[in-house]
Design an enzyme around this catalytic site. Sequence first.
Site, PDB file in Angstrom:
ATOM      1  N   HIS A 190       1.586   9.217 -11.979  1.00  0.00           N
ATOM      2  CA  HIS A 190       0.639   9.743 -12.965  1.00  0.00           C
ATOM      3  C   HIS A 190       1.463  10.169 -14.166  1.00  0.00           C
ATOM      4  O   HIS A 190       2.653   9.912 -14.235  1.00  0.00           O
ATOM      5  CB  HIS A 190      -0.057  10.994 -12.413  1.00  0.00           C
ATOM      6  CG  HIS A 190      -0.924  10.766 -11.240  1.00  0.00           C
ATOM      7  ND1 HIS A 190      -2.228  10.358 -11.345  1.00  0.00           N
ATOM      8  CD2 HIS A 190      -0.697  10.923  -9.911  1.00  0.00           C
ATOM      9  CE1 HIS A 190      -2.771  10.294 -10.133  1.00  0.00           C
ATOM     10  NE2 HIS A 190      -1.862  10.616  -9.249  1.00  0.00           N
TER      11      HIS A 190
ATOM     12  N   CYS B 174      -2.197   5.903  -7.561  1.00  0.00           N
ATOM     13  CA  CYS B 174      -2.388   6.844  -6.451  1.00  0.00           C
ATOM     14  C   CYS B 174      -3.632   6.529  -5.618  1.00  0.00           C
ATOM     15  O   CYS B 174      -3.633   5.538  -4.886  1.00  0.00           O
ATOM     16  CB  CYS B 174      -2.392   8.263  -6.989  1.00  0.00           C
ATOM     17  SG  CYS B 174      -1.980   9.485  -5.751  1.00  0.00           S
TER      18      CYS B 174
HETATM   19  N1  GLN Z   1      -5.996  11.340  -1.864  1.00  0.00           N
HETATM   20  C1  GLN Z   1      -4.774  10.709  -2.039  1.00  0.00           C
HETATM   21  C2  GLN Z   1      -3.555  11.427  -1.497  1.00  0.00           C
HETATM   22  O1  GLN Z   1      -3.447  12.639  -1.556  1.00  0.00           O
HETATM   23  C3  GLN Z   1      -4.618  10.350  -3.503  1.00  0.00           C
HETATM   24  C4  GLN Z   1      -4.212  11.485  -4.400  1.00  0.00           C
HETATM   25  C5  GLN Z   1      -4.105  11.097  -5.848  1.00  0.00           C
HETATM   26  O2  GLN Z   1      -4.738  10.135  -6.303  1.00  0.00           O
HETATM   27  N2  GLN Z   1      -3.353  11.871  -6.628  1.00  0.00           N
HETATM   28  O3  GLN Z   1      -2.692  10.756  -0.996  1.00  0.00           O
END
Ligand code: GLN
Length: 249
Positions: free
Chosen positions: A198, A93
Amino acid sequence: MKLNICHLYPDLLDLYGDRGNILALASRCRWRGIEPIIRQASLGEDLDFMGMDILFLGGGSDREQGLLVQDLMRRERELRNAIENGLVVLGICGGYQMLGKFYQMVGGEKIQGLGILDVWTIAGARRLIGNVVVELNEQVLGVNSKFKTLVGFENHSGKTYLGEGVIPLGKVLFGNGNNGDDHQEGVRYRNVFGTYLHGPLLPKNPHFADLLLELAILRRGTDTRLMKLDDRLEELAHEVMVKRLLKQA
Ligand code: GLN
């Protein structure tokens, strides 16, 4: 044998159980008599990317990405060299986004990325949240892979697009993946893997954990055949999620 595994920015990039990926890699090493040397490193610390076997970058919010970008960018050359040398990297992510060219936030402001992956990310109006099932790309599957799918959980507003020279990890069968539009999820470039999954990813997908270990051992030039582990519970958990989400009998 020892494997050097580095969790970079564990204080900033670690969402939704991402740290479990390190635990899974370490356990799967130990169960096979391989000694995992786990290093946690953050802002300002000296790092030897070339001497690492696996580098892990977890997810983080836009705020955290902004906090670490300067520190990450000063490491760009050394990290790029190690990646060209075959370093295994897993970015989840926010960590995935930072390996790409840039992440454009909702207000239009851009956070620079390492540009090692030919991908870029633009925040959309809608958050992409929920469970995901991905059919793995044939070019990504490990040789002994029993499973052809990945399961995980996504929560991002960033929509990531892939350029030339990189391939997606696979096709989205359930959920959104990279951007919710082109049915692609994740990326592979050399031994670098980026994904929105995740959950944590590796305990849920032991075949994928072993692919990373195999590639890391191969780079060392040693015998890559990993001892088979008793993954019945992990495989059952994986199968249950695939069947539930794809509504298979
Ligand atoms: N900030 C990023 C987004 O919302 C990554 C989010 C995350 O790592 N879960 O796209």
